[in-house]
Design a protein around this motif. Structure first.
Motif, PDB file in Angstrom:
ATOM      1  N   ILE A  66       0.830  -1.205   0.000  1.00 32.38           N
ATOM      2  CA  ILE A  66       0.000   0.000   0.000  1.00 32.38           C
ATOM      3  C   ILE A  66       0.865   1.255   0.000  1.00 32.38           C
ATOM      4  CG2 ILE A  66      -1.676   1.334   1.341  1.00 32.38           C
ATOM      5  CD1 ILE A  66      -2.974  -1.311   2.136  1.00 32.38           C
ATOM      6  N   GLU A  67       1.846   1.324   0.901  1.00 33.85           N
ATOM      7  CA  GLU A  67       2.717   2.503   0.944  1.00 33.85           C
ATOM      8  C   GLU A  67       3.524   2.633  -0.340  1.00 33.85           C
ATOM      9  OE1 GLU A  67       6.327   4.396   3.651  1.00 33.85           O
ATOM     10  OE2 GLU A  67       5.732   2.299   3.900  1.00 33.85           O
ATOM     11  N   LYS A  68       4.179   1.570  -0.742  1.00 33.62           N
ATOM     12  CA  LYS A  68       5.040   1.607  -1.924  1.00 33.62           C
ATOM     13  C   LYS A  68       4.241   1.917  -3.182  1.00 33.62           C
ATOM     14  CE  LYS A  68       8.441  -1.157  -4.457  1.00 33.62           C
ATOM     15  NZ  LYS A  68       9.160  -2.458  -4.497  1.00 33.62           N
ATOM     16  N   GLY A  69       3.069   1.299  -3.293  1.00 34.77           N
ATOM     17  CA  GLY A  69       2.269   1.481  -4.494  1.00 34.77           C
ATOM     18  C   GLY A  69       1.700   2.873  -4.660  1.00 34.77           C
ATOM     19  N   LEU A  70       1.465   3.576  -3.534  1.00 36.11           N
ATOM     20  CA  LEU A  70       0.895   4.917  -3.601  1.00 36.11           C
ATOM     21  C   LEU A  70       1.959   6.014  -3.611  1.00 36.11           C
ATOM     22  CD1 LEU A  70      -2.130   4.582  -1.151  1.00 36.11           C
ATOM     23  CD2 LEU A  70      -2.149   4.466  -3.641  1.00 36.11           C
ATOM     24  N   ARG A  77      -2.651   1.837  -9.607  1.00 34.20           N
ATOM     25  CA  ARG A  77      -4.068   2.108  -9.338  1.00 34.20           C
ATOM     26  C   ARG A  77      -4.606   1.223  -8.224  1.00 34.20           C
ATOM     27  NH1 ARG A  77      -5.716   7.003 -11.053  1.00 34.20           N
ATOM     28  NH2 ARG A  77      -4.762   7.461 -13.066  1.00 34.20           N
ATOM     29  N   ASN A  78      -4.098   0.019  -8.103  1.00 33.12           N
ATOM     30  CA  ASN A  78      -4.582  -0.931  -7.107  1.00 33.12           C
ATOM     31  C   ASN A  78      -3.436  -1.370  -6.204  1.00 33.12           C
ATOM     32  OD1 ASN A  78      -7.307  -1.172  -8.240  1.00 33.12           O
ATOM     33  ND2 ASN A  78      -6.281  -2.176  -9.945  1.00 33.12           N
ATOM     34  N   VAL A  79      -3.664  -1.340  -4.889  1.00 28.99           N
ATOM     35  CA  VAL A  79      -2.679  -1.810  -3.922  1.00 28.99           C
ATOM     36  C   VAL A  79      -3.366  -2.784  -2.968  1.00 28.99           C
ATOM     37  CG1 VAL A  79      -1.142   0.177  -4.049  1.00 28.99           C
ATOM     38  CG2 VAL A  79      -3.121   0.270  -2.525  1.00 28.99           C
ATOM     39  N   PHE A  80      -2.573  -3.647  -2.333  1.00 35.75           N
ATOM     40  CA  PHE A  80      -3.144  -4.761  -1.581  1.00 35.75           C
ATOM     41  C   PHE A  80      -2.391  -4.990  -0.270  1.00 35.75           C
ATOM     42  CE2 PHE A  80      -3.481  -5.486  -6.125  1.00 35.75           C
ATOM     43  CZ  PHE A  80      -4.816  -5.817  -6.311  1.00 35.75           C
ATOM     44  N   ALA A  81      -3.060  -5.672   0.646  1.00 38.03           N
ATOM     45  CA  ALA A  81      -2.437  -6.156   1.877  1.00 38.03           C
ATOM     46  C   ALA A  81      -3.122  -7.461   2.272  1.00 38.03           C
ATOM     47  CB  ALA A  81      -2.551  -5.145   3.005  1.00 38.03           C
ATOM     48  N   ALA A  82      -2.328  -8.434   2.698  1.00 36.42           N
ATOM     49  CA  ALA A  82      -2.837  -9.692   3.248  1.00 36.42           C
ATOM     50  C   ALA A  82      -2.130  -9.924   4.573  1.00 36.42           C
ATOM     51  CB  ALA A  82      -2.580 -10.848   2.288  1.00 36.42           C
ATOM     52  N   TYR A  83      -2.860 -10.332   5.611  1.00 36.06           N
ATOM     53  CA  TYR A  83      -2.295 -10.309   6.953  1.00 36.06           C
ATOM     54  C   TYR A  83      -3.082 -11.197   7.906  1.00 36.06           C
ATOM     55  CZ  TYR A  83      -6.197  -7.047   7.188  1.00 36.06           C
ATOM     56  OH  TYR A  83      -7.446  -6.480   7.085  1.00 36.06           O
ATOM     57  N   ARG A 115      -8.153   1.020  -4.251  1.00 39.84           N
ATOM     58  CA  ARG A 115      -8.080   1.448  -5.645  1.00 39.84           C
ATOM     59  C   ARG A 115      -8.092   2.971  -5.719  1.00 39.84           C
ATOM     60  NH1 ARG A 115      -8.482  -0.082 -10.813  1.00 39.84           N
ATOM     61  NH2 ARG A 115      -9.526   1.298 -12.298  1.00 39.84           N
ATOM     62  N   ARG A 116      -7.155   3.497  -6.473  1.00 36.27           N
ATOM     63  CA  ARG A 116      -7.090   4.936  -6.711  1.00 36.27           C
ATOM     64  C   ARG A 116      -8.048   5.281  -7.844  1.00 36.27           C
ATOM     65  NH1 ARG A 116      -2.495   8.806  -6.616  1.00 36.27           N
ATOM     66  NH2 ARG A 116      -1.146   7.080  -6.014  1.00 36.27           N
ATOM     67  N   LEU A 117      -9.060   6.086  -7.551  1.00 33.03           N
ATOM     68  CA  LEU A 117      -9.998   6.501  -8.591  1.00 33.03           C
ATOM     69  C   LEU A 117      -9.430   7.672  -9.387  1.00 33.03           C
ATOM     70  CD1 LEU A 117     -13.296   6.294  -6.502  1.00 33.03           C
ATOM     71  CD2 LEU A 117     -12.276   4.543  -7.970  1.00 33.03           C
ATOM     72  N   ASN A 118      -8.777   8.598  -8.671  1.00 35.54           N
ATOM     73  CA  ASN A 118      -8.012   9.687  -9.288  1.00 35.54           C
ATOM     74  C   ASN A 118      -7.030  10.184  -8.232  1.00 35.54           C
ATOM     75  OD1 ASN A 118      -9.479  11.566  -7.615  1.00 35.54           O
ATOM     76  ND2 ASN A 118     -11.143  11.522  -9.124  1.00 35.54           N
ATOM     77  N   ASP A 119      -6.436  11.352  -8.431  1.00 35.14           N
ATOM     78  CA  ASP A 119      -5.417  11.821  -7.493  1.00 35.14           C
ATOM     79  C   ASP A 119      -5.941  12.018  -6.086  1.00 35.14           C
ATOM     80  OD1 ASP A 119      -3.576  11.774  -9.496  1.00 35.14           O
ATOM     81  OD2 ASP A 119      -3.603  13.939  -9.869  1.00 35.14           O
ATOM     82  N   GLU A 182     -16.097 -10.182   8.745  1.00 37.79           N
ATOM     83  CA  GLU A 182     -16.412  -8.764   8.642  1.00 37.79           C
ATOM     84  C   GLU A 182     -16.050  -8.244   7.258  1.00 37.79           C
ATOM     85  OE1 GLU A 182     -15.880  -5.096  11.667  1.00 37.79           O
ATOM     86  OE2 GLU A 182     -13.990  -5.901  10.902  1.00 37.79           O
ATOM     87  N   LEU A 183     -17.005  -7.597   6.609  1.00 33.87           N
ATOM     88  CA  LEU A 183     -16.796  -6.983   5.304  1.00 33.87           C
ATOM     89  C   LEU A 183     -17.053  -5.492   5.420  1.00 33.87           C
ATOM     90  CD1 LEU A 183     -16.368  -7.192   2.183  1.00 33.87           C
ATOM     91  CD2 LEU A 183     -18.862  -7.468   2.006  1.00 33.87           C
ATOM     92  N   LEU A 184     -16.063  -4.676   5.049  1.00 31.17           N
ATOM     93  CA  LEU A 184     -16.173  -3.225   5.125  1.00 31.17           C
ATOM     94  C   LEU A 184     -15.730  -2.602   3.803  1.00 31.17           C
ATOM     95  CD1 LEU A 184     -14.622  -2.629   8.667  1.00 31.17           C
ATOM     96  CD2 LEU A 184     -17.048  -2.505   8.069  1.00 31.17           C
ATOM     97  N   ILE A 185     -16.428  -1.536   3.400  1.00 30.74           N
ATOM     98  CA  ILE A 185     -16.088  -0.782   2.197  1.00 30.74           C
ATOM     99  C   ILE A 185     -15.890   0.675   2.585  1.00 30.74           C
ATOM    100  CG2 ILE A 185     -16.835  -0.076  -0.109  1.00 30.74           C
ATOM    101  CD1 ILE A 185     -18.515  -2.632  -0.217  1.00 30.74           C
ATOM    102  N   ASN A 186     -14.784   1.269   2.125  1.00 28.86           N
ATOM    103  CA  ASN A 186     -14.422   2.625   2.507  1.00 28.86           C
ATOM    104  C   ASN A 186     -14.230   3.503   1.275  1.00 28.86           C
ATOM    105  OD1 ASN A 186     -11.611   4.406   2.863  1.00 28.86           O
ATOM    106  ND2 ASN A 186     -13.082   4.712   4.504  1.00 28.86           N
ATOM    107  N   TYR A 187     -14.781   4.721   1.338  1.00 34.36           N
ATOM    108  CA  TYR A 187     -14.530   5.739   0.307  1.00 34.36           C
ATOM    109  C   TYR A 187     -13.809   6.901   0.971  1.00 34.36           C
ATOM    110  CZ  TYR A 187     -15.242   9.575  -2.946  1.00 34.36           C
ATOM    111  OH  TYR A 187     -15.042  10.645  -3.785  1.00 34.36           O
ATOM    112  N   ARG A 188     -12.719   7.354   0.350  1.00 32.00           N
ATOM    113  CA  ARG A 188     -11.875   8.392   0.935  1.00 32.00           C
ATOM    114  C   ARG A 188     -11.640   9.493  -0.095  1.00 32.00           C
ATOM    115  NH1 ARG A 188      -8.190   7.889   5.302  1.00 32.00           N
ATOM    116  NH2 ARG A 188      -8.891   5.724   5.371  1.00 32.00           N
ATOM    117  N   ASN A 189     -11.983  10.727   0.297  1.00 27.06           N
ATOM    118  CA  ASN A 189     -11.761  11.894  -0.556  1.00 27.06           C
ATOM    119  C   ASN A 189     -10.747  12.811   0.104  1.00 27.06           C
ATOM    120  OD1 ASN A 189     -12.726  15.004  -0.895  1.00 27.06           O
ATOM    121  ND2 ASN A 189     -12.827  13.911  -2.846  1.00 27.06           N
TER     122      ASN A 189
END
Length: 330
Positions: A66-70, A77-83, A115-119, A182-189
């Protein structure tokens, strides 16, 4: 005894911080999840005095870009984590020997995709599944009986829709156990500064926590009994909003978290609301700060969800997603 427990709880929080973040750096980012914290908390019940609560949450990643990809190029556009996630909750009460009563333990396999939608706009999804229990063996409604015994199970036959579960709860050794997903969806602006650091963020999260009987949907262990699930309720709907603002060298956030239990015993208050103010005043240690929390509705300490009331807490916290400089399209 008091000194030993304080040392243990402090060590748990320090271990979670060092393992996941470090004091001066942040090594793994997760856009969705609970922050670690430690602080004073008032009790839900007037008959008890709660000294403090600790939530030493930690994640160990198998993979996390996530850090490296962003941050780095080429832009992803897409970053991941498994833990694997370890989420604990411990409370110390002011009573003989200052015991930690009925602690909570969660162990979950998890994954997140962002997922990065835009900047400035991102969407993330989190899926975690595992086991949740308090390590106790007593009957839920008797301090003298063992959970699962015929005598303990017979107590459930005496419970009616009008029964005050808070009044009859075994608060010292009641067994709480379930598997969960647990399933969660987040939108961040974000609104970014000239250095591509978030100067203002709106974050909205929604999702569902499901109690189920089979571990990871496969293993036939660690689940609930049919009598228990009629008390617990299978579904917990969640909705969260957070506003984050960078003010020169100080970062502040205001968050509202709501939970609605579906299918629990009629006595249980289905609603819970948390209003959280957090301040991060140290520019070189962006993950560490201070919080204040006002809560009303059902408790969230394993079997004590049968209790309901208002609490105030404050202390220290570590965020799992502090601001960092993101790469943008040129």
């Amino acid at each position: 005894m008091k000194k030993n427990i304080l040392t243990l709880l402090f060590a748990c929080v320090v271990f979670s911080v060092k393992a996941q973040k470090g004091f001066n750096d942040f090594h793994e980012y997760y856009p969705i999840g609970e922050d670690a914290n430690l602080g004073y908390k008032t009790s839900v019940l007037s008959s008890e005095k709660l000294v403090f609560e600790a939530n030493p949450n930690v994640r160990y990643s198998f993979f996390n870009n996530i850090e490296k990809g962003l941050m780095e190029k080429p832009l992803k556009r897409n970053v991941f984590a498994a833990y694997v996630a370890f989420r604990s909750q411990l409370r110390m009460y002011d009573s003989e020997s200052l015991p930690v009563i009925m602690p909570s333990y969660r162990v979950q396999l998890g994954g997140q995709m962002m997922r990065r939608l835009n900047d400035n706009n991102f969407i993330a999804i989190s899926l975690e599944s595992g086991h949740y229990s308090n390590g106790q063996s007593g009957s839920a409604f008797s301090e003298t009986l063992v959970d699962g015994s015929p005598e303990s199970e017979a107590l459930y036959n005496k419970i009616t829709p009008e029964t005050n579960l808070s009044a009859i709860l075994n608060r010292r050794s009641a067994n709480f156990s379930t598997n969960l997903t647990e399933l969660l969806i987040n939108y961040r602006n974000n609104k970014n500064s000239s250095e591509n650091l978030p100067s203002r963020t709106h974050s909205v999260t929604g999702g569902l926590l499901l109690y189920h009987n089979r571990f990871l949907g496969i293993g036939n262990f660690g689940g609930f009994t049919e009598n228990d699930i009629r008390i617990y309720g299978r579904y917990r709907w969640q909705l969260r909003y957070e506003y984050i603002k960078q003010l020169k060298n100080v970062r502040a956030s205001v968050a509202e978290r709501m939970e609605l239990i579906q299918g629990a015993h009629p006595f249980v208050d289905p609603f819970r609301s948390e209003t959280i103010l957090a301040i991060y005043p140290f520019p070189k240690t962006k993950a560490f700060g201070f919080f204040a929390n006002y809560t009303f509705g059902h408790d969230n300490y394993n079997y004590r969800f049968v209790d309901s009331g208002r609490t105030l807490s404050f202390g220290i916290t570590w965020t799992i997603f502090p601001p960092f400089q993101m790469n943008v399209d040129e």
